[in-house]
Design an enzyme around this catalytic site. Structure first.
Site, PDB file in Angstrom:
ATOM      1  N   GLU A   1       1.035  -1.245  -0.216  1.00 49.51           N
ATOM      2  CA  GLU A   1      -0.035   0.207  -0.069  1.00 49.51           C
ATOM      3  C   GLU A   1       0.885   1.321   0.074  1.00 49.51           C
ATOM      4  OE1 GLU A   1      -3.405   0.351   2.242  1.00 49.51           O
ATOM      5  OE2 GLU A   1      -3.995  -1.984   2.384  1.00 49.51           O
ATOM      6  N   GLY A   2       1.910   1.371  -0.769  1.00 52.25           N
ATOM      7  CA  GLY A   2       2.946   2.409  -0.826  1.00 52.25           C
ATOM      8  C   GLY A   2       3.880   2.298  -0.382  1.00 52.25           C
TER       9      GLY A   2
END
Length: 807
Positions: free
Chosen positions: A499-500
């Site tokens: 997620e990043g």
């Protein structure tokens, strides 16, 4: 000299008070008039009036000001403005701003933060946490899951589906639970304190996935069909975005869809899309029944519009569609959650499989950024909090149980330091999780804050687990059913990566996005530049200049007075921290303007500087959350060591990051002058002192309301054959026996009893009436529980040979 000093003071007061240009002109004219009268005229006075007229008259006449001044700045800024891709623009437009914008303003409005309702579970949500979530945790055996099955047991999957764990965010009229973000966070936190595999399996469908995209953008027909199935677990969702050639750079995505006619459901001419893709790292991908697929859509024949390249689009595709291939599983660092690749070759889908239908073609990246902004703020922060609370409770207990040199190791100064970090960091992590979840439930969608807490909380959790491993020593590195920490240690890089990835989140997203979204003027200036609107630019520019001058004056005044006169909320324990956030907020805003002025568009590529700005902003946000959470809990006095540790640590880190920026900025002399303005007395903050380290560590070594509040919400049991249960049992037994131990030690010092281990002198202590038989039983029980708690697993060669991964 007196006149110069008076001019300096007058200018500072005008700047601090944000005086308008007209008021500034009038006051400056008044000062110059008085000076002229005092000096009696002359050539020098004449030229001062000439300079005054040359500066202030054009500034007060907009048409002249725009022609002589604003137009030059307009052209300069337009030439410095870096090009922006469509994906970058849509990422910047995702979500909204909240407390991050207040911190960026240099003058935070504390009502925005303090008026936020404290997070609270409804009766239904609390019943779910106390019932199904508690039961699910009791069904989880992490060693069995990660070593033997490499998956959740079938009965656990059935329980998850039966109780709608994958439908927490889905509204009730679609068959879901319709829980708040805070309840979603509480559930994931509790599960993650038991098994990261189970936590990931539950959080992914409720985070970035088809359900969230459908709720925000789906057509009614799509919602009516898919959401009930997702809520009941009849469909298992996965979201396919990342591929071998495109991770963070979504614009480089090679996965394509071409609008065309094809055959579908025995119909030879259906308008649809021919897809080709290859994805990897897709959580739940190996068991998914429906994929949310991101791809670039092209329409060379202009069948749905006049564009050839439509842009990133998202569609829902059942995995049994012809041409879809589900690959074998990835094996992410000895964790057992389902993750793997998938691909498609000439897969034809009808147009109504696009999420939202034809109206949403080309909006895929915007859709993803909007949904990720909230999903990233809930799932991984909850997992990080669960792991940190579990380490705080169990490693703190272990430090009390385990003895060396006849003392609990938690009383050694060398152990106190990591113990205090464990407790303090957990307090920070939990405060940020709760305050951010409350903001989401209040209607905020703070995309910059979601990036902040994803980065900060996973990194701080990494430090907590590392400190726990250092304290556990051999019992931490020897894997087995008794080891509650080893698997969490192994899986840390997964949370750092997904997620990043944290490196890019820190160096590119937090300040890179925040500088545009949260700055009070920059986005409006960029809009004016983009629209070639010179009148709007002139207006915003002078507001910006006035704000920068205010921050310059305020920064010096707050630095000189250490912000003692700033009006803030709080009590006698928290006032100083609120004031220091206000002081550093001014400094951050001023230095950010200086960086934007001197670096311009090249700041986008100065990732080390951007990362340090991100550290300042993130730590100010975390400190704000700590203060808000402390007051939301009723300002408990026994939490004060945690409050002081957390605030001092975050403020110190913010200061150090801000100071580091000065050393890497161009134009060193102005940078150092700016540092002297903001820190006239030198460094203002220090890390937590030794006495505070001792107080914070001590909270984990005894039963107390503060320890229970710190670890509230995780799974706790008292089963002597359970990995964490045996620690809990031993901790209580050791504490119960502590007064008896004290009697024996006192008798040994007085030479009533011989020296030696307590177990060896029990009989003598009873016979000499130092302790009673009942007290001796407490010692015996404590020693038995202690040994069980510190024991580690061992295996036969045959057992260790079973390392195959299920295909």
């Amino acid at each position: 000299m007196i006149w110069l000093i008076s001019l300096f003071i007058l200018a500072a007061v005008l700047a601090y008070g944000r005086a308008s240009l007209r008021w500034t002109t009038l006051v400056a004219a008044g000062w110059l008039g008085l000076f002229s009268l005092a000096q009696g005229g002359g050539t020098f006075i004449f030229w001062l009036w000439v300079i005054f007229d040359a500066v202030f008259i054009p500034l007060n006449v907009p048409a002249i000001r725009k022609r002589l001044f604003s137009n030059l700045i307009f052209k300069l800024m337009k030439s410095m403005l870096p090009p922006m891709s469509q994906t970058e623009r849509e990422a910047l437009e995702a979500g909204n701003t909240w407390w991050d914008a207040e911190l960026f303003s240099g003058k935070p409005d504390w009502k925005v933060l303090m008026d936020l309702p404290a997070p609270k579970l409804s009766a239904e949500e609390q019943a779910f946490i106390d019932g199904p979530v508690e039961t699910l945790c009791s069904l989880l055996d992490d060693w069995d899951i990660t070593r033997k099955r490499f998956d959740l047991p079938p009965e656990v999957w059935d329980y998850i589906k039966q109780h709608k764990f994958c439908g927490m965010i889905i509204p009730k009229h679609y068959g879901g639970l319709e829980f708040s973000e805070y309840a979603h966070s509480e559930a994931v936190m509790k599960i993650s304190s038991r098994s990261s595999t189970a936590a990931v399996s539950v959080m992914v469908p409720n985070s970035l996935g088809p359900a969230k995209l459908l709720l925000a953008y789906g057509a009614e027909q799509q919602k009516d069909y898919y959401l009930p199935r997702l809520a009941k677990g009849e469909d298992i969702p996965a979201f396919a975005l990342t591929g071998p050639h495109a991770g963070s750079d979504a614009g480089a995505m090679p996965d394509t869809g071409v609008v065309c006619y094809g055959t579908f459901d025995d119909n030879d001419k259906v308008l649809g899309i021919r897809l080709n893709w290859e994805k990897r790292y897709i959580t739940l991908g190996p068991i998914a029944t429906v994929l949310g697929l991101a791809f670039k859509l092209y329409d060379p024949e202009h069948l749905i519009g006049d564009q050839d390249n439509i842009g990133i689009t998202v569609a829902l595709i059942p995995t049994d569609t012809p041409g879809v291939s589900i690959g074998r599983r990835h094996f992410p660092l000895d964790s057992a959650f389902q993750n793997g690749p998938n691909w498609g070759k000439d897969v034809f889908i009808p147009m109504d499989w696009i999420i939202g239908g034809v109206e949403q073609v080309g909006n895929g990246w915007k859709m993803l950024m909007q949904c990720l902004a909230t999903g990233r703020a809930v799932s991984l922060p909850a997992l990080s909090t669960g792991a940190s609370k579990m380490v705080s409770r169990n490693t703190g207990a272990y430090a009390r149980i385990r003895k060396q040199f006849n003392l609990p190791i938690g009383e050694f100064e060398g152990i106190e330091e990591p113990l205090s970090r464990i407790a303090g960091q957990t307090y920070v992590i939990d405060a940020a999780r709760k305050v951010t979840a409350a903001a989401l439930d209040d209607g905020q969608k703070p995309s910059v804050i979601s990036a902040m807490i994803k980065y900060e909380l996973t990194e701080r959790m990494r430090r907590v687990v590392n400190d726990g491993m250092d304290i556990q020593g051999g019992s931490g590195i020897c894997l087995g059913p008794r080891n509650y920490l080893g698997r969490i240690y192994q899986v840390i890089p997964v949370s750092i990566t997904v997620e990043g990835a944290n490196i890019l989140t820190r160096t590119m997203m937090i300040f890179g996005q925040g500088a545009v979204r949260c700055h009070p003027y920059l986005q409006r200036e960029m809009d004016a530049l983009g629209n070639d609107d010179r009148w709007q630019f002139d207006e915003v520019l002078f507001e910006h200049i006035g704000s920068a001058l205010h921050n310059l004056a305020a920064g010096f005044w707050l630095g000189l007075t250490n912000a003692r006169f700033v009006e803030v909320p709080g009590d006698q324990h928290s006032w100083r921290y609120f004031r220091q956030i206000a002081r550093l907020s001014v400094g951050f805003a001023l230095v950010a303007d200086f960086a934007l002025l001197t670096l311009g568009g090249s700041l986008k590529r100065k990732e080390r500087i951007s990362g340090r700005f991100a550290d300042v902003l993130s730590n100010l946000y975390l400190c704000s959350c700590v203060l808000k959470n402390y007051h939301d809990q009723g300002s408990p006095q026994d939490d004060l060591p945690l409050l002081h540790w957390a605030c001092q640590q975050t403020l110190y880190r913010a200061q150090q990051s801000l100071l580091a920026i000065f050393h890497t900025m161009p134009m060193r002399i102005p940078a150092y002058l700016l540092r002297a303005v903001l820190f006239p007395s030198g460094k203002a903050y220090a890390p937590p002192a030794d006495h505070l380290i001792h107080q914070t560590a001590a909270l984990l070594l005894k039963n107390s309301p503060a320890r229970d509040r710190l670890t509230q919400g995780i799974y706790i049991n008292h089963k002597s054959d359970d990995a964490t249960g045996r620690i809990e049992v031993a901790f209580q037994a050791v504490l119960a026996a502590a007064p008896v131990e004290a009697k024996i030690h006192a008798a040994q010092k007085q030479k009533q009893l011989p020296k030696g281990a307590i177990a060896e002198v029990l009989e003598a202590a009873i016979s000499k009436a130092v302790i009673s038989k009942k007290e001796a039983e407490l010692i015996a029980n404590a020693e038995k529980a202690r040994f069980a708690a510190i024991s580690v697993d061992d295996f036969s060669p045959e057992q260790l040979g079973n390392t195959g991964v299920k295909k």
